[in-house]
Scaffold this motif. Structure first.
Motif, PDB file in Angstrom:
ATOM      1  N   ILE A  52       0.838  -1.203   0.000  1.00  0.00           N
ATOM      2  CA  ILE A  52       0.000   0.000   0.000  1.00  0.00           C
ATOM      3  C   ILE A  52       0.868   1.246   0.000  1.00  0.00           C
ATOM      4  O   ILE A  52       0.637   2.179  -0.785  1.00  0.00           O
ATOM      5  N   TYR A  53       1.875   1.284   0.865  1.00  0.00           N
ATOM      6  CA  TYR A  53       2.725   2.468   0.944  1.00  0.00           C
ATOM      7  C   TYR A  53       3.541   2.697  -0.332  1.00  0.00           C
ATOM      8  O   TYR A  53       3.982   3.808  -0.598  1.00  0.00           O
ATOM      9  N   ARG A  54       3.723   1.637  -1.114  1.00  0.00           N
ATOM     10  CA  ARG A  54       4.435   1.796  -2.378  1.00  0.00           C
ATOM     11  C   ARG A  54       3.602   2.598  -3.373  1.00  0.00           C
ATOM     12  O   ARG A  54       4.147   3.282  -4.239  1.00  0.00           O
ATOM     13  N   PRO A  57       0.573   7.419  -0.188  1.00  0.00           N
ATOM     14  CA  PRO A  57       1.276   7.930   0.991  1.00  0.00           C
ATOM     15  C   PRO A  57       0.465   7.858   2.281  1.00  0.00           C
ATOM     16  O   PRO A  57       1.020   7.994   3.372  1.00  0.00           O
ATOM     17  N   SER A  58      -0.857   7.657   2.176  1.00  0.00           N
ATOM     18  CA  SER A  58      -1.700   7.705   3.371  1.00  0.00           C
ATOM     19  C   SER A  58      -3.014   6.979   3.119  1.00  0.00           C
ATOM     20  O   SER A  58      -3.365   6.692   1.968  1.00  0.00           O
ATOM     21  N   LYS A  59      -3.754   6.741   4.192  1.00  0.00           N
ATOM     22  CA  LYS A  59      -5.057   6.088   4.023  1.00  0.00           C
ATOM     23  C   LYS A  59      -6.029   7.027   3.308  1.00  0.00           C
ATOM     24  O   LYS A  59      -6.919   6.568   2.580  1.00  0.00           O
ATOM     25  N   ALA A  60      -5.861   8.348   3.488  1.00  0.00           N
ATOM     26  CA  ALA A  60      -6.718   9.296   2.778  1.00  0.00           C
ATOM     27  C   ALA A  60      -6.524   9.167   1.272  1.00  0.00           C
ATOM     28  O   ALA A  60      -7.491   9.205   0.502  1.00  0.00           O
ATOM     29  N   ALA A  61      -5.275   9.004   0.845  1.00  0.00           N
ATOM     30  CA  ALA A  61      -4.984   8.846  -0.578  1.00  0.00           C
ATOM     31  C   ALA A  61      -5.557   7.536  -1.110  1.00  0.00           C
ATOM     32  O   ALA A  61      -6.065   7.475  -2.235  1.00  0.00           O
ATOM     33  N   VAL A  62      -5.485   6.483  -0.295  1.00  0.00           N
ATOM     34  CA  VAL A  62      -6.081   5.193  -0.692  1.00  0.00           C
ATOM     35  C   VAL A  62      -7.577   5.363  -0.897  1.00  0.00           C
ATOM     36  O   VAL A  62      -8.145   4.938  -1.914  1.00  0.00           O
ATOM     37  N   LEU A  63      -8.227   5.993   0.085  1.00  0.00           N
ATOM     38  CA  LEU A  63      -9.673   6.160   0.010  1.00  0.00           C
ATOM     39  C   LEU A  63     -10.071   7.042  -1.164  1.00  0.00           C
ATOM     40  O   LEU A  63     -11.073   6.774  -1.831  1.00  0.00           O
ATOM     41  N   MET A  64      -9.292   8.078  -1.432  1.00  0.00           N
ATOM     42  CA  MET A  64      -9.588   8.946  -2.566  1.00  0.00           C
ATOM     43  C   MET A  64      -9.575   8.156  -3.866  1.00  0.00           C
ATOM     44  O   MET A  64     -10.520   8.226  -4.666  1.00  0.00           O
ATOM     45  N   ASP A  65      -8.517   7.368  -4.091  1.00  0.00           N
ATOM     46  CA  ASP A  65      -8.438   6.573  -5.318  1.00  0.00           C
ATOM     47  C   ASP A  65      -9.549   5.529  -5.377  1.00  0.00           C
ATOM     48  O   ASP A  65     -10.126   5.273  -6.441  1.00  0.00           O
TER      49      ASP A  65
END
Length: 214
Positions: A52-54, A57-65
């Protein structure tokens, strides 16, 4: 014996990304944004957290995508269901049937359905709330998701101006806020139910104020 095929790394990456997206959306819906963690997303998706970190950068970025992917899929499904005559292709943007009121009511009713959909409501609320305290995330949310949707209203209102259905002195970018603002206000505060009837009233009130004066 035929030589074995090398694993398709791009396909594996796509599967992993989709699993991470689905895990992030599921966790936010089940436990809320605050209690969702990178570790929890990784465990749910069956990947290492370094994977995930690769990519994010953050859980917010994961959720956005994840949310953008979900919204894109929902739009494709809606377009495929609606169709566009004999071409079989979905009609892009807000419909232009020549009846501005009917077209706007159709779109606002669909927006009500999306905001009331449990699969979309939790991540939308999470991103909206987090975007208030995280300026970078908020700007990305507006740029990637809201602005393209709002541009569709601008296009339709400008077409209505050209047809003489909206006053020439009206700023479409401000006018669309008369439609979206009340809807989001009621949704955010949860004061009253968000219904199709309410969406219809918003359109009637807004268009009444935008129409040419006689």
């Amino acid at each position: 014996m035929a030589p074995s095929k090398a694993p398709d790394s791009s396909r594996r990456s796509d599967r992993s990304r989709r699993a991470i997206h689905d895990a992030a959306l599921a966790l936010v819906t089940e436990v809320g944004y605050r209690r969702t963690t990178i570790e929890g997303i990784a465990a749910r998706a069956g990947v290492g957290k370094q994977t995930i970190y690769r990519w994010w950068p953050s859980k917010a970025a994961v959720l956005m995508d994840a949310f953008l992917d979900l919204a894109g899929r929902a739009a494709e499904d809606a377009g495929a269901g609606a169709g566009a005559g004999d071409t079989g292709e979905p009609a892009p943007g807000i419909p232009d049937t020549g009846d501005l009121v009917a077209d706007l009511k159709l779109v606002l009713r669909a927006t009500v359905d999306e905001l009331n959909d449990p699969a979309l409501e939790a991540p939308t609320r999470a991103l909206t709330a987090e975007g208030i305290v995280d300026a970078k995330l908020g700007a990305a949310f507006v740029h990637k998701l809201l602005d393209p949707q709002l541009a569709l209203y601008v296009t339709r209102l400008r077409a209505a101006q050209e047809a003489g259905d909206v006053r020439a002195d009206v700023d479409p970018r401000i006018a669309l806020e008369l439609l979206i603002g009340p809807l989001m206000h009621r949704w955010l505060l949860r004061t009253l139910p968000l219904t199709h009837a309410y969406a219809d009233e918003i359109v009637d009130y807004a268009v009444g104020g935008l129409a040419p004066r006689t």
